[in-house]
Motif scaffolding. Structure first.
Motif, PDB file in Angstrom:
ATOM      1  N   MET A   1       0.848  -1.175   0.000  1.00 27.83           N
ATOM      2  CA  MET A   1       0.000   0.000   0.000  1.00 27.83           C
ATOM      3  C   MET A   1       0.893   1.237   0.000  1.00 27.83           C
ATOM      4  O   MET A   1       1.850   1.319   0.755  1.00 27.83           O
ATOM      5  N   ALA A   2       0.562   2.203  -0.824  1.00 31.13           N
ATOM      6  CA  ALA A   2       1.360   3.429  -0.924  1.00 31.13           C
ATOM      7  C   ALA A   2       1.131   4.309   0.302  1.00 31.13           C
ATOM      8  O   ALA A   2       0.050   4.314   0.895  1.00 31.13           O
ATOM      9  N   LYS A   3       2.178   5.033   0.673  1.00 30.56           N
ATOM     10  CA  LYS A   3       2.062   5.967   1.788  1.00 30.56           C
ATOM     11  C   LYS A   3       1.200   7.154   1.370  1.00 30.56           C
ATOM     12  O   LYS A   3       1.313   7.631   0.242  1.00 30.56           O
ATOM     13  N   PRO A   4       0.347   7.666   2.265  1.00 30.45           N
ATOM     14  CA  PRO A   4      -0.430   8.851   1.914  1.00 30.45           C
ATOM     15  C   PRO A   4       0.503  10.048   1.793  1.00 30.45           C
ATOM     16  O   PRO A   4       1.466  10.178   2.529  1.00 30.45           O
ATOM     17  N   THR A   5       0.229  10.877   0.816  1.00 29.32           N
ATOM     18  CA  THR A   5       1.016  12.102   0.650  1.00 29.32           C
ATOM     19  C   THR A   5       0.065  13.270   0.517  1.00 29.32           C
ATOM     20  O   THR A   5      -1.108  13.107   0.227  1.00 29.32           O
ATOM     21  N   SER A   6       0.579  14.443   0.726  1.00 31.22           N
ATOM     22  CA  SER A   6      -0.210  15.649   0.555  1.00 31.22           C
ATOM     23  C   SER A   6       0.578  16.585  -0.344  1.00 31.22           C
ATOM     24  O   SER A   6       1.788  16.432  -0.482  1.00 31.22           O
ATOM     25  N   PRO A   7      -0.095  17.553  -0.954  1.00 32.67           N
ATOM     26  CA  PRO A   7       0.636  18.477  -1.816  1.00 32.67           C
ATOM     27  C   PRO A   7       1.618  19.307  -0.994  1.00 32.67           C
ATOM     28  O   PRO A   7       1.419  19.488   0.210  1.00 32.67           O
ATOM     29  N   PRO A   8       2.691  19.801  -1.631  1.00 34.18           N
ATOM     30  CA  PRO A   8       3.638  20.639  -0.888  1.00 34.18           C
ATOM     31  C   PRO A   8       2.946  21.869  -0.317  1.00 34.18           C
ATOM     32  O   PRO A   8       2.003  22.388  -0.903  1.00 34.18           O
ATOM     33  N   ALA A   9       3.405  22.326   0.841  1.00 33.48           N
ATOM     34  CA  ALA A   9       2.909  23.573   1.403  1.00 33.48           C
ATOM     35  C   ALA A   9       3.298  24.695   0.457  1.00 33.48           C
ATOM     36  O   ALA A   9       4.294  24.585  -0.256  1.00 33.48           O
ATOM     37  N   PRO A  10       2.527  25.781   0.410  1.00 37.14           N
ATOM     38  CA  PRO A  10       2.884  26.875  -0.491  1.00 37.14           C
ATOM     39  C   PRO A  10       4.330  27.319  -0.268  1.00 37.14           C
ATOM     40  O   PRO A  10       4.746  27.595   0.844  1.00 37.14           O
ATOM     41  N   GLY A  11       5.112  27.318  -1.328  1.00 32.93           N
ATOM     42  CA  GLY A  11       6.503  27.746  -1.238  1.00 32.93           C
ATOM     43  C   GLY A  11       7.455  26.689  -0.723  1.00 32.93           C
ATOM     44  O   GLY A  11       8.651  26.917  -0.657  1.00 32.93           O
ATOM     45  N   ALA A  12       6.957  25.512  -0.346  1.00 35.57           N
ATOM     46  CA  ALA A  12       7.817  24.454   0.188  1.00 35.57           C
ATOM     47  C   ALA A  12       8.247  23.523  -0.941  1.00 35.57           C
ATOM     48  O   ALA A  12       7.443  23.173  -1.789  1.00 35.57           O
ATOM     49  N   PRO A  13       9.501  23.110  -0.947  1.00 31.58           N
ATOM     50  CA  PRO A  13       9.976  22.226  -2.003  1.00 31.58           C
ATOM     51  C   PRO A  13       9.663  20.746  -1.752  1.00 31.58           C
ATOM     52  O   PRO A  13       9.956  19.910  -2.598  1.00 31.58           O
ATOM     53  N   PHE A  14       9.062  20.419  -0.604  1.00 36.08           N
ATOM     54  CA  PHE A  14       8.790  19.032  -0.245  1.00 36.08           C
ATOM     55  C   PHE A  14       7.331  18.866   0.123  1.00 36.08           C
ATOM     56  O   PHE A  14       6.638  19.826   0.424  1.00 36.08           O
ATOM     57  N   LYS A  15       6.895  17.591   0.140  1.00 35.22           N
ATOM     58  CA  LYS A  15       5.560  17.279   0.640  1.00 35.22           C
ATOM     59  C   LYS A  15       5.691  16.165   1.680  1.00 35.22           C
ATOM     60  O   LYS A  15       6.714  15.479   1.733  1.00 35.22           O
ATOM     61  N   ILE A  16       4.686  16.004   2.490  1.00 33.88           N
ATOM     62  CA  ILE A  16       4.689  14.960   3.509  1.00 33.88           C
ATOM     63  C   ILE A  16       4.895  13.606   2.813  1.00 33.88           C
ATOM     64  O   ILE A  16       4.249  13.311   1.818  1.00 33.88           O
ATOM     65  N   GLY A  17       5.827  12.816   3.353  1.00 28.90           N
ATOM     66  CA  GLY A  17       6.105  11.508   2.776  1.00 28.90           C
ATOM     67  C   GLY A  17       7.312  11.483   1.855  1.00 28.90           C
ATOM     68  O   GLY A  17       7.815  10.411   1.531  1.00 28.90           O
ATOM     69  N   ASP A  18       7.799  12.652   1.402  1.00 27.56           N
ATOM     70  CA  ASP A  18       8.996  12.681   0.555  1.00 27.56           C
ATOM     71  C   ASP A  18      10.191  12.128   1.329  1.00 27.56           C
ATOM     72  O   ASP A  18      10.335  12.383   2.530  1.00 27.56           O
ATOM     73  N   HIS A  19      11.050  11.403   0.647  1.00 28.78           N
ATOM     74  CA  HIS A  19      12.284  10.892   1.251  1.00 28.78           C
ATOM     75  C   HIS A  19      13.368  11.936   1.003  1.00 28.78           C
ATOM     76  O   HIS A  19      13.586  12.347  -0.142  1.00 28.78           O
ATOM     77  N   VAL A  20      14.002  12.397   2.077  1.00 25.99           N
ATOM     78  CA  VAL A  20      14.978  13.488   1.982  1.00 25.99           C
ATOM     79  C   VAL A  20      16.257  13.150   2.734  1.00 25.99           C
ATOM     80  O   VAL A  20      16.297  12.218   3.535  1.00 25.99           O
ATOM     81  N   ARG A  21      17.273  13.958   2.478  1.00 31.98           N
ATOM     82  CA  ARG A  21      18.544  13.884   3.212  1.00 31.98           C
ATOM     83  C   ARG A  21      18.868  15.299   3.668  1.00 31.98           C
ATOM     84  O   ARG A  21      18.651  16.261   2.941  1.00 31.98           O
ATOM     85  N   SER A  22      19.426  15.414   4.894  1.00 29.53           N
ATOM     86  CA  SER A  22      19.732  16.732   5.443  1.00 29.53           C
ATOM     87  C   SER A  22      20.703  16.605   6.612  1.00 29.53           C
ATOM     88  O   SER A  22      21.131  15.506   6.970  1.00 29.53           O
ATOM     89  N   MET A  23      21.012  17.748   7.208  1.00 35.31           N
ATOM     90  CA  MET A  23      21.798  17.828   8.437  1.00 35.31           C
ATOM     91  C   MET A  23      20.850  18.247   9.554  1.00 35.31           C
ATOM     92  O   MET A  23      20.003  19.125   9.358  1.00 35.31           O
TER      93      MET A  23
END
Length: 89
Positions: A1-23
């Motif tokens: 089953m796919a993870k639920p996602t939502s559209p990116p917040a206005p001006g945000a480059p990511f959306k809930i559920g995106d896989h990211v890397r950071s510090m």
């Protein structure tokens, strides 16, 4: 089953559920006790949730593979495909 996602917040480059890397974000006053660490995981929250509250320092919260949540600056965060990371999810 796919993870639920939502559209990116206005001006945000990511959306809930995106896989990211950071510090991890460490406040300047805590840098003597704690150092930023590289991590990757899935976005669980973008910003504070209140318009304009963190406009000068926008954060993203990410759930790492070990189940812990990490806070990072959006500006320090990039989309990170699992194939780039060299591991399967």
């Amino acid at each position: 089953m796919a993870k639920p996602t939502s559209p990116p917040a206005p001006g945000a480059p990511f959306k809930i559920g995106d896989h990211v890397r950071s510090m991890t974000y460490v406040p300047p006053e805590q840098l003597r006790q704690q150092q930023p660490e590289l991590f990757e995981g899935d976005v669980v929250q973008i910003g504070s949730g209140y318009a304009g509250i963190d406009a000068d320092r926008a954060f993203v919260w990410v759930r790492a593979a070990d189940g812990t949540e990490r806070k990072a600056l959006i500006s320090d965060t990039e989309l990170w495909a699992p194939t780039e990371a060299g591991s399967a999810r």
